[in-house]
Design a protein around this motif. Structure first.
Motif, mmCIF file in Angstrom:
data_model
loop_
_atom_site.group_PDB
_atom_site.id
_atom_site.type_symbol
_atom_site.label_atom_id
_atom_site.label_comp_id
_atom_site.label_asym_id
_atom_site.label_seq_id
_atom_site.Cartn_x
_atom_site.Cartn_y
_atom_site.Cartn_z
ATOM 1 N N HIS A 18 0.839 -1.192 -0.061
ATOM 2 C CA HIS A 18 -0.171 0.002 -0.059
ATOM 3 C C HIS A 18 0.856 1.180 -0.001
ATOM 4 N N PHE A 19 0.638 2.076 -0.936
ATOM 5 C CA PHE A 19 1.507 3.304 -1.342
ATOM 6 C C PHE A 19 0.608 4.422 -0.622
ATOM 7 N N PRO A 20 1.340 5.173 0.148
ATOM 8 C CA PRO A 20 0.344 6.436 0.775
ATOM 9 C C PRO A 20 0.378 7.287 -0.323
ATOM 10 N N VAL A 21 -1.091 8.018 -0.320
ATOM 11 C CA VAL A 21 -1.050 9.092 -1.478
ATOM 12 C C VAL A 21 -1.375 10.463 -0.796
ATOM 13 N N ILE A 33 -2.844 3.933 -1.907
ATOM 14 C CA ILE A 33 -3.099 3.185 -3.080
ATOM 15 C C ILE A 33 -2.680 1.628 -2.723
ATOM 16 N N LYS A 34 -3.795 0.837 -3.004
ATOM 17 C CA LYS A 34 -3.475 -0.478 -2.640
ATOM 18 C C LYS A 34 -3.139 -1.073 -3.972
ATOM 19 N N ALA A 35 -1.638 -1.003 -4.259
ATOM 20 C CA ALA A 35 -1.190 -1.398 -5.572
ATOM 21 C C ALA A 35 -0.929 -3.097 -5.546
ATOM 22 N N VAL A 36 -0.888 -3.500 -4.432
ATOM 23 C CA VAL A 36 -0.936 -5.342 -4.273
ATOM 24 C C VAL A 36 -1.766 -5.436 -3.134
ATOM 25 N N ASP A 37 -2.690 -6.096 -3.097
ATOM 26 C CA ASP A 37 -3.652 -6.140 -2.133
ATOM 27 C C ASP A 37 -3.942 -7.455 -1.862
ATOM 28 N N GLY A 38 -3.250 -8.422 -1.245
ATOM 29 C CA GLY A 38 -3.402 -9.884 -0.880
ATOM 30 C C GLY A 38 -3.212 -10.782 -2.064
ATOM 31 N N ASP A 71 9.808 -3.077 -0.071
ATOM 32 C CA ASP A 71 9.514 -3.895 1.042
ATOM 33 C C ASP A 71 7.987 -4.044 1.070
ATOM 34 N N PRO A 72 7.563 -5.176 1.306
ATOM 35 C CA PRO A 72 6.070 -5.551 1.425
ATOM 36 C C PRO A 72 5.532 -4.777 2.646
ATOM 37 N N THR A 73 4.192 -4.402 2.234
ATOM 38 C CA THR A 73 3.686 -3.714 3.577
ATOM 39 C C THR A 73 2.947 -4.998 4.668
ATOM 40 N N GLU A 74 2.906 -6.139 3.705
ATOM 41 C CA GLU A 74 2.276 -7.215 4.727
ATOM 42 C C GLU A 74 2.445 -8.537 3.504
ATOM 43 N N PRO A 291 -7.690 5.102 -4.971
ATOM 44 C CA PRO A 291 -7.330 5.262 -3.431
ATOM 45 C C PRO A 291 -8.587 5.597 -2.691
ATOM 46 N N THR A 292 -9.712 4.544 -2.870
ATOM 47 C CA THR A 292 -10.609 4.699 -2.017
ATOM 48 C C THR A 292 -10.870 3.262 -1.470
#
Ligand SMILES: Nc1ncnc2c1ncn2[C@@H]1O[C@H](COP(=O)(O)OP(=O)(O)OP(=O)(O)O)[C@@H](O)[C@H]1O
Ligand SMILES: [Mg+2]
Length: 337
Positions: A18-21, A33-38, A71-74, A291-292
């Motif tokens: 997740h990148f901050p906007v 921005i959830k560029a990669v989300d699971g 680096d991954p967020t998770e 980004p919602t």
């Protein structure tokens, strides 16, 4: 395949970035921005997995996290090293990352921009070797071997990148990636910038290398036609998630997700008024994550089959060997190619 495979060389679980906007004069953070989300998948030794989807859906971000260039967020990135030890790339410290990284390499879309124009090919290919402590003499011998392996004449070793064609430069990039005998290669759109005739040559080379060296490849592409030839299995990404994953032929002939069917249908000449597009929808929003904070299926706004359920609840990626994230996959009769 399956996400529980124990013979996996690479197993990715719940990977997120997740990148901050930031917006406005004060550049306040307004969302993510959830560029990669699971993202989850397993890649068995010696297999080629295609990762496909429109621009901005998170393919490169996924690839870069696997190599810990980002680096991954998770999430977990379980990688079986050549010594048999399984490490979680997401958890490794900087030093351990350096060690693991010799066993995983990346090939880029534009080899020219990733090759230093002031270095002769010989030095470019030797660079990874030298950085891991190879002597000049050993590297030199290895460079000749690598050039032959990728179909370049070793007599051209003293030439500079500009003297080579696009396809030859990609071969240089591939030789560099192979230098340290990696077990995993992440190829990020390696043929997208090449002429169609040259694309086939590079795809043939990758196939050959995979067989000869028992390589395992994550092959990123936005074009489904490219992966059909090369990949054992294909994962289709949409807005940061995998929406369908199956053996290549099954995915092409019996797609289960409307988005995959749309990509298959749109392959040669995309028609903006194709039946897939909702008439009044702005098609330009495409595969980019917004980004919602959304609920429901992210493809629903573009899907002609959407029901109330689709806008309320996110479908899970489910199936035996053919996985799809669509509430209506069992009712739909989608056309493959
Ligand atoms: N460093 C960053 N900071 C903020 N947002 C980013 C960053 N890197 C990527 N993104 C965003 O994350 C999303 C996914 O980008 P990514 O490059 O992974 O997509 P992609 O599938 O590789 O697209 P393409 O086919 O264009 O290469 C995009 O919306 C992109 O704008
Ligand atoms: Mg990309």
């Amino acid at each position: 395949m399956s996400n529980g495979a124990t013979d996996a060389l690479l197993q990715v679980r719940g990977l997120k970035k997740h990148f901050p906007v930031h917006r406005g004069l004060l550049q306040r953070q307004t969302g993510w921005i959830k560029a990669v989300d699971g993202v989850s998948f397993a890649l068995a030794q010696g297999k080629i997995l295609g990762l496909v989807g429109e621009s901005g859906c998170g393919k490169t971000t996924t690839g870069r996290m696997i190599l810990r260039a980002l680096d991954p967020t998770e999430g977990e990135i379980l990688f079986r090293q050549q010594d048999g030890q399984v490490v979680d790339m997401a958890q490794l410290g900087r030093r351990q990352v350096v060690q693991a990284r010799r066993q995983m390499q990346m090939i880029f879309q534009d080899p020219y921009s990733s090759l230093n124009p002031r270095m002769p090919v010989r030095d470019l290919i030797a660079e990874p070797l030298r950085s891991y402590g190879w002597s000049a003499r050993d590297s030199h011998a290895r460079v000749g071997e690598l050039m032959e392996r990728v179909g370049l004449d070793p007599r051209y070793a003293r030439r500079y990148p500009h003297a080579f064609s696009g396809g030859q430069r990609q071969r240089i990039g591939i030789a560099r990636a192979l230098a340290l005998s990696p077990s995993l290669i992440v190829a990020d759109e390696p043929v997208s910038a090449l002429d169609v005739s040259v694309q086939a040559q590079i795809l043939n080379l990758l196939r050959q290398l995979q067989t000869d060296l028992d390589l395992t490849l994550l092959f990123i592409a936005h074009d489904l036609s490219v992966v059909r030839y090369l990949c054992d299995e294909v994962a289709v990404m949409y807005q940061g998630r995998i929406v369908e994953q199956a053996a290549t032929e099954a995915l092409f002939t019996q797609p289960q997700h409307p988005y995959t069917a749309m990509l298959l249908e749109a392959a040669p000449a995309p028609d903006p008024h194709a039946s897939w597009m909702e008439e009044d929808e702005d098609a330009s929003e495409a595969g980019e994550p917004t980004p919602t904070d959304d609920q429901g299926c992210s493809f629903a706004p573009r899907c002609r089959y959407k029901s109330d359920l689709c806008s309320q609840q996110m479908p899970a990626l489910e199936g035996e060997s053919h996985l799809a994230a669509c509430h209506h996959k069992d009712e739909l009769e989608l056309h493959g190619v």
